[in-house]
Each structure stands twice: as structure tokens, then as C-alpha cells.
Scaffold this motif. Sequence first.
Motif, PDB file in Angstrom:
ATOM      1  N   ASN A 151       3.542  15.964  29.044  1.00 48.66           N
ATOM      2  CA  ASN A 151       3.399  14.705  28.328  1.00 48.66           C
ATOM      3  C   ASN A 151       4.867  14.401  26.806  1.00 48.66           C
ATOM      4  O   ASN A 151       4.738  12.773  26.637  1.00 48.66           O
ATOM      5  CB  ASN A 151       1.998  14.716  27.663  1.00 48.66           C
ATOM      6  CG  ASN A 151       0.635  13.974  29.115  1.00 48.66           C
ATOM      7  OD1 ASN A 151       1.239  13.695  30.388  1.00 48.66           O
ATOM      8  ND2 ASN A 151      -0.490  14.701  28.877  1.00 48.66           N
ATOM      9  N   PRO A 163      -3.405  13.420  38.452  1.00 45.16           N
ATOM     10  CA  PRO A 163      -3.043  13.629  37.695  1.00 45.16           C
ATOM     11  C   PRO A 163      -3.654  15.145  36.775  1.00 45.16           C
ATOM     12  O   PRO A 163      -4.810  15.062  36.438  1.00 45.16           O
ATOM     13  CB  PRO A 163      -3.014  12.731  36.222  1.00 45.16           C
ATOM     14  CG  PRO A 163      -3.639  11.354  37.541  1.00 45.16           C
ATOM     15  CD  PRO A 163      -4.179  12.049  38.684  1.00 45.16           C
ATOM     16  N   CYS A 177      -4.490  16.667  29.843  1.00 44.73           N
ATOM     17  CA  CYS A 177      -4.446  15.630  31.049  1.00 44.73           C
ATOM     18  C   CYS A 177      -3.253  15.736  31.643  1.00 44.73           C
ATOM     19  O   CYS A 177      -2.940  15.047  29.864  1.00 44.73           O
ATOM     20  CB  CYS A 177      -5.804  15.376  31.831  1.00 44.73           C
ATOM     21  SG  CYS A 177      -6.040  14.149  33.297  1.00 44.73           S
ATOM     22  N   ARG A 179      -0.463  12.236  32.368  1.00 46.03           N
ATOM     23  CA  ARG A 179      -0.412  11.681  31.795  1.00 46.03           C
ATOM     24  C   ARG A 179       0.430  10.118  32.646  1.00 46.03           C
ATOM     25  O   ARG A 179       1.603  10.715  32.680  1.00 46.03           O
ATOM     26  CB  ARG A 179       0.274  10.619  30.622  1.00 46.03           C
ATOM     27  CG  ARG A 179      -0.077   9.229  30.503  1.00 46.03           C
ATOM     28  CD  ARG A 179      -0.167   9.261  28.935  1.00 46.03           C
ATOM     29  NE  ARG A 179      -1.096   9.251  27.885  1.00 46.03           N
ATOM     30  CZ  ARG A 179      -2.299   8.506  27.680  1.00 46.03           C
ATOM     31  NH1 ARG A 179      -2.523   7.063  28.348  1.00 46.03           N
ATOM     32  NH2 ARG A 179      -2.712   9.013  27.254  1.00 46.03           N
ATOM     33  N   ASP A 181       2.709   8.509  35.466  1.00 41.64           N
ATOM     34  CA  ASP A 181       3.425   7.389  35.556  1.00 41.64           C
ATOM     35  C   ASP A 181       3.013   6.483  36.866  1.00 41.64           C
ATOM     36  O   ASP A 181       2.705   5.500  37.301  1.00 41.64           O
ATOM     37  CB  ASP A 181       5.037   7.131  35.571  1.00 41.64           C
ATOM     38  CG  ASP A 181       5.644   7.457  33.506  1.00 41.64           C
ATOM     39  OD1 ASP A 181       5.631   6.714  33.450  1.00 41.64           O
ATOM     40  OD2 ASP A 181       5.763   8.600  33.989  1.00 41.64           O
ATOM     41  N   TYR A 196     -12.202   4.637  33.415  1.00 42.72           N
ATOM     42  CA  TYR A 196     -10.698   4.887  32.221  1.00 42.72           C
ATOM     43  C   TYR A 196     -12.291   6.240  31.896  1.00 42.72           C
ATOM     44  O   TYR A 196     -13.391   7.217  31.630  1.00 42.72           O
ATOM     45  CB  TYR A 196     -11.902   4.465  30.849  1.00 42.72           C
ATOM     46  CG  TYR A 196      -9.954   3.784  30.928  1.00 42.72           C
ATOM     47  CD1 TYR A 196      -9.063   3.721  30.177  1.00 42.72           C
ATOM     48  CD2 TYR A 196     -10.310   1.928  31.543  1.00 42.72           C
ATOM     49  CE1 TYR A 196      -8.387   2.323  30.787  1.00 42.72           C
ATOM     50  CE2 TYR A 196      -9.946   1.281  32.432  1.00 42.72           C
ATOM     51  CZ  TYR A 196      -8.806   1.065  30.985  1.00 42.72           C
ATOM     52  OH  TYR A 196      -7.623   0.056  31.167  1.00 42.72           O
ATOM     53  N   GLU A 200      -6.461   4.998  33.469  1.00 41.92           N
ATOM     54  CA  GLU A 200      -4.599   4.985  32.277  1.00 41.92           C
ATOM     55  C   GLU A 200      -4.093   6.257  33.185  1.00 41.92           C
ATOM     56  O   GLU A 200      -2.797   6.197  32.556  1.00 41.92           O
ATOM     57  CB  GLU A 200      -5.210   5.071  30.730  1.00 41.92           C
ATOM     58  CG  GLU A 200      -3.901   5.064  29.586  1.00 41.92           C
ATOM     59  CD  GLU A 200      -4.541   4.970  28.598  1.00 41.92           C
ATOM     60  OE1 GLU A 200      -4.990   5.844  28.034  1.00 41.92           O
ATOM     61  OE2 GLU A 200      -4.762   3.312  28.293  1.00 41.92           O
ATOM     62  N   LEU A 201      -4.753   7.818  32.728  1.00 41.96           N
ATOM     63  CA  LEU A 201      -3.539   8.538  33.090  1.00 41.96           C
ATOM     64  C   LEU A 201      -2.785   8.455  34.771  1.00 41.96           C
ATOM     65  O   LEU A 201      -2.377   9.649  34.555  1.00 41.96           O
ATOM     66  CB  LEU A 201      -4.955  10.276  32.668  1.00 41.96           C
ATOM     67  CG  LEU A 201      -5.195   9.910  31.651  1.00 41.96           C
ATOM     68  CD1 LEU A 201      -6.749  11.001  31.400  1.00 41.96           C
ATOM     69  CD2 LEU A 201      -4.451  10.700  30.822  1.00 41.96           C
TER      70      LEU A 201
END
Length: 522
Positions: A151, A163, A177, A179, A181, A196, A200-201
Motif C-alpha cells: 500500500n 484484496p 488490507c 488497496r 486498483d 464499504y 473502495e478497497l
Amino acid sequence: MKVVDANTMRKLDRLAVRSYGMRGLQLMENAGRGTADVVSRSARGGRVAVVAGKGNNGGDGFVCARHLKNRGMSVTLFSLADPKDIKGDAGVNARVWEKMGGGIHTLRSSREIEKHVLGLRHSSVIVDAIFGTGLSSPPKGVHAAAIELINKLGKKVVSIDVPSGLDASTGKAPGACVRADVTATMALPKLGFYSYPGRELAGRVEVVDIGMPLELLNREEIRWRLLDDGEVGGRLTRGRGGRGDSHKGSFGHVLVLAGSTGKTGAAYMAAMGAMRAGAGLTTVGLPESLLAVMEAKATEVMTEPLPETGMRTLGSRSVERAMELLPGKAAVVIGPGMGASGETLAFTRGVIKGAAGCGVPLVIDADGLNAIALYGRLSMFKKAVQAVLTPHPGEMARLLSVEVADVQADRVGTTERLAKKTGCTVVLKGAGTVVSTPWGEVFINPTGNSGLATAGTGDVLAGMIGGFLAQGMSPVDAASSAVYIHGAAGDRVAEETGAAGMVATDLLPVIPSVIKELGKVE
């Protein structure tokens, strides 16, 4: 498309092997090759670092590394386990990688991680193959350290399946965790990607076909489904852009019962949401002293003054006139901006009873829900035929007498619970809106953005559901279609003007074009 939790995905893996004779090595090969396709599109010829654990997710990483190397890419593989300790199918692929000349750099301690920081930093893409769906506790030790380093490096990250560190079922990340793309997920999307912080992750989710039999992926017991253009577009067959011989009466008349002093905007937005969704006619019934305000605000809808309380709200005195308006209506939306009091409860109860007697479908929103929650009358929903409830997390918590945190911790389960308890279709609003039916069907919505977190967007949504009900959709189809289109309209506004500063009325002119682009309404 179906969506699964971690336990269901593991069951599908077992069935593929035991019932269909597929081999674990075959599934791993397909997973790794599919991930390599995703990485190839992201790396664009750059250097790739694969960080692998000792389990099957790590095995997918070894296969991915092999295919990338065969395509001429520069690949460095880092293992969080001693290669000799990697067993099973993952071990087979680790041996293949070594025999084809691929080196393995071990990262078994913080010191070894520090030693290889440059190798990771000089990569353009990092492939996260540490943990898959089997994670049962927060990452610790070297695994947590590796995740934190990934990260910090600021490189493009492609996670295999999930992830690492993310709970695939809930979307929670109890510890470190990755993150990502992009998440190259196997066979079907995971529930955790749509709550969430999982949404997002996970970044952009790409589903990799690993060759599982279609009948496995379509099993009836998998009750969660992800809404998409095809799912929603296939329902939009009767819109106002259809037959040339149609007229306004062909597309249903929506009655919106809403509004109180200072909240006529909620009634207006619900009414216009119904119109923009394709309803032919909409009438707003509101406290009589607010009629002039509404008529000045809305030119495309009709208005009806209702007897009001001393507080200028709808109440028990309003019920009789509201009942006189029900004949000929194809749907009723009740609640936006209505205020919550004992009088509001009496009005809501009367409308529910009257609509049930007439067989008119209902959308109960906002203060309609608050009044019922305030006075603990959840049982009255049982009288509502074809009803859709549209709570946000706070309203859901009040209806079920739980905390908002409890709702957000299990959005799908909470929505299913209220649907079963009331016999209604339930829409839990928020990021990754959930729609559930009393018989256990669940839809997850992937559209929408933070710009929708503004006053009035829920009123527009309630009106849209009413508009689709008026055109003949079932409650679940109307609710899930409206949710998807509402979010897509928000995405378009955000793309064109930005999410910051978005207001609810920005959605209204965009809704018809979103419907048109779904390909079913010309």
C-alpha cells in the motif's frame, strides 16, 4: 450476474471438483491465466512483481507469473513462505515456475521484506496473491507487513480474487488490507465488493472465467444478484417512448402523498421522479395550506389539497380525502417530507389500509417509515399488498430497533430480515444499495457515488419506484430498476460536473437519457 459470499464460493469450488470431475489444478490454471490477461492490460510492458502466499491464492499467483513471463514480460516473484513449504496444487505450480527458470525471493521476516523493497519499488504493477476468500482472521506478522508495504509503494495493484485482508462476504477489513486498483475475481463477484470499505478497497472488479459449468454459477440457492445493464434494460419494454398510439393514461397515474411546512421540495422531487421514470400522470396530495407553494413549484404535475392538522401536516383528517383520490391510481408514494408524529402515523396507517383494499401498490418512504418506527407499528406493513419500503440506514435501525452500526455491518442480512418481517420489498439505501424480497431474492446495486449523499435524492428515488410501479412493473423489478437507473444518473452527473455540489434535482433531466441508453426505450 449472481454474487456470492466466501462460503458459497468454496462450495462451488468443491462441487466443480467432486460433481463435475474438474481438477483443482485446472481451476488454478484458468484463474492464473485469466489474471495474467488482466495484468497484461494494466502493465503495458512494464515490470511486474507477484507477491504470493502459501495457499491456493498464491498458487494462482505462480500461474499468473508463468503466463506473464511466457508473454515476454519481466516478472519477479516474492513468496511469503519457504518454497518447500508450499504444498498441493500451489506447490505444483511453484515447482513449475522454478523449473522454467523463475526465481523466488522469500519474504519470511521484516528484514527480508526490507532487503527486497527495491525490487518491489521498481515494478510498475504488483500482483497481490497473498490471501483469497479463505481468510478467517486479520493478517499478522510478515503478511501484515507485506500488505502495508504494498500500500505504501503507490504502485498499481492487481489483487487475485479478493484484496488480501478483505472479508469477501462482508466487505470489512479488520486489519491490514491491500488497496487494489483492480481485483481479478474468480467466476463470480463477491458480496464484500459492494459494501464499504470493500467497495473502495477492491477498485475495479473484473470477473475471470475459470471454466466452471454454467449450471453451477446459476444455482437457485445463490440468491444474491448484481444489477447490470442487461438485468435492468430487459425490464424497460413499456416506456413512453414506445407505441405511437399511446396516451398519458397508458403509463399509469401516480399519487404522491407528501409534504409539510418547509418540506414541499420533497413532494416535488418525488413527483418529478415518477414523471422522469415514465409515469403518464402524477398527482401530489399535500396539506391544503401548501397548495399555492406546490403549484408555483411544479407545472408538470397535478395537485390536490388535503385537510390538514393544526401543525399544517397530513393527519387523520386527511385520510378520507386521500381515499377518494385512490381510484384510478396505479401506484401511491407516501412519506417524503411529511413529518413524523402521531397524526402522521394515523394518516400512513389509513393509506396503507385503503391501498390494500384497492389493490394499489405502495412506496413507503422517509417520514412514512419514521412514523411507523416511532410508534412501533411494524405489523401494519402486513396489510400492504405490493409494498416497497425505502429506508436509509438510520430509518432501518429505527424500524428494527437496532443500531445504525449493526445495519451497516450486515447490510444484506438486515435488508433480508426486514423484508421477511414485513412481507414487503425492501430497499436499503446507501453505498451498494440492497433490494430484498420477502422470499429471499436479493439484488446488489453497483451504480452511484458520494454525490448522491445529499438531501432529496431519496425522494427522487421513491418517486421513480412509484413511476415504474405505475407502468406495470412488479415491486422488486420497479425497486431494483429505479435504484440502478438512479445511481447511473448520479454517475453521469458526477462525470460531467463533479460529485461535489451535486443536488437532487440534477438527476431529473438525466434519468430519461439513462433509460434510453439501456436500449429498451427509444
